[in-house]
Design a protein around this motif. Sequence first.
Motif, mmCIF file in Angstrom:
data_model
loop_
_atom_site.group_PDB
_atom_site.id
_atom_site.type_symbol
_atom_site.label_atom_id
_atom_site.label_comp_id
_atom_site.label_asym_id
_atom_site.label_seq_id
_atom_site.Cartn_x
_atom_site.Cartn_y
_atom_site.Cartn_z
ATOM 1 N N SER A 16 0.827 -1.209 0.000
ATOM 2 C CA SER A 16 0.000 0.000 0.000
ATOM 3 C C SER A 16 0.861 1.258 0.000
ATOM 4 C CB SER A 16 -0.922 0.003 1.219
ATOM 5 O OG SER A 16 -1.752 -1.119 1.189
ATOM 6 N N PHE A 17 1.937 1.243 0.749
ATOM 7 C CA PHE A 17 2.837 2.396 0.799
ATOM 8 C C PHE A 17 3.498 2.630 -0.558
ATOM 9 C CE2 PHE A 17 6.959 4.377 2.008
ATOM 10 C CZ PHE A 17 6.433 5.547 2.539
ATOM 11 N N GLY A 18 3.913 1.555 -1.206
ATOM 12 C CA GLY A 18 4.518 1.679 -2.528
ATOM 13 C C GLY A 18 3.541 2.225 -3.557
ATOM 14 N N ALA A 19 2.287 1.785 -3.491
ATOM 15 C CA ALA A 19 1.277 2.298 -4.415
ATOM 16 C C ALA A 19 0.973 3.767 -4.150
ATOM 17 C CB ALA A 19 0.005 1.470 -4.314
ATOM 18 N N LEU A 58 -0.438 -3.392 -7.734
ATOM 19 C CA LEU A 58 0.526 -3.769 -6.692
ATOM 20 C C LEU A 58 -0.141 -4.044 -5.338
ATOM 21 C CD1 LEU A 58 3.505 -4.050 -5.695
ATOM 22 C CD2 LEU A 58 3.407 -1.617 -5.216
ATOM 23 N N PRO A 59 -0.960 -3.141 -4.782
ATOM 24 C CA PRO A 59 -1.558 -3.468 -3.480
ATOM 25 C C PRO A 59 -2.572 -4.600 -3.546
ATOM 26 C CG PRO A 59 -2.333 -1.339 -4.226
ATOM 27 C CD PRO A 59 -1.260 -1.771 -5.169
ATOM 28 N N ILE A 60 -3.226 -4.767 -4.693
ATOM 29 C CA ILE A 60 -4.171 -5.876 -4.819
ATOM 30 C C ILE A 60 -3.427 -7.207 -4.750
ATOM 31 C CG2 ILE A 60 -5.786 -7.003 -6.398
ATOM 32 C CD1 ILE A 60 -6.559 -4.149 -7.327
ATOM 33 N N ILE A 61 -2.302 -7.298 -5.443
ATOM 34 C CA ILE A 61 -1.493 -8.514 -5.385
ATOM 35 C C ILE A 61 -0.919 -8.693 -3.982
ATOM 36 C CG2 ILE A 61 0.628 -9.584 -6.246
ATOM 37 C CD1 ILE A 61 -0.017 -8.245 -8.948
ATOM 38 N N GLY A 62 -0.486 -7.589 -3.353
ATOM 39 C CA GLY A 62 0.048 -7.667 -1.995
ATOM 40 C C GLY A 62 -0.986 -8.142 -0.988
ATOM 41 N N ILE A 63 -2.204 -7.654 -1.117
ATOM 42 C CA ILE A 63 -3.271 -8.087 -0.202
ATOM 43 C C ILE A 63 -3.591 -9.559 -0.428
ATOM 44 C CG2 ILE A 63 -5.743 -7.822 0.287
ATOM 45 C CD1 ILE A 63 -5.320 -4.794 -0.126
ATOM 46 N N ALA A 64 -3.654 -9.978 -1.684
ATOM 47 C CA ALA A 64 -3.929 -11.393 -1.968
ATOM 48 C C ALA A 64 -2.830 -12.293 -1.410
ATOM 49 C CB ALA A 64 -4.071 -11.596 -3.474
ATOM 50 N N MET A 65 -1.587 -11.895 -1.602
ATOM 51 C CA MET A 65 -0.483 -12.699 -1.068
ATOM 52 C C MET A 65 -0.482 -12.681 0.461
ATOM 53 S SD MET A 65 0.929 -14.067 -3.632
ATOM 54 C CE MET A 65 2.488 -14.648 -3.038
#
Length: 74
Positions: A16-19, A58-65
């Motif tokens: 989230s921070f990166g996005a 990016l945050p969607i993939i991060g949340i899924a992972m």
Amino acid sequence: MDLNILSAAIMIAFASFGAAIGNSNLFAKYMEGIARQPEAQGKLFGQAMILFGLIEALPIIGIAMGILLLFNVI
């Protein structure tokens, strides 16, 4: 189990921070481009929306992972 929760939280937070940083840079440069060349607003808008979609992946993939890591799927 505690380390899984911690690692999932760190993964989601960094994604989230990166996005957020990516979106702020994107729209700052978009506004700067409009200020320099107002006639290119249409072309810049299309390109900005494409990049916005890619950055938001990016945050969607991060949340899924993170969820997969939280429930010990990975």
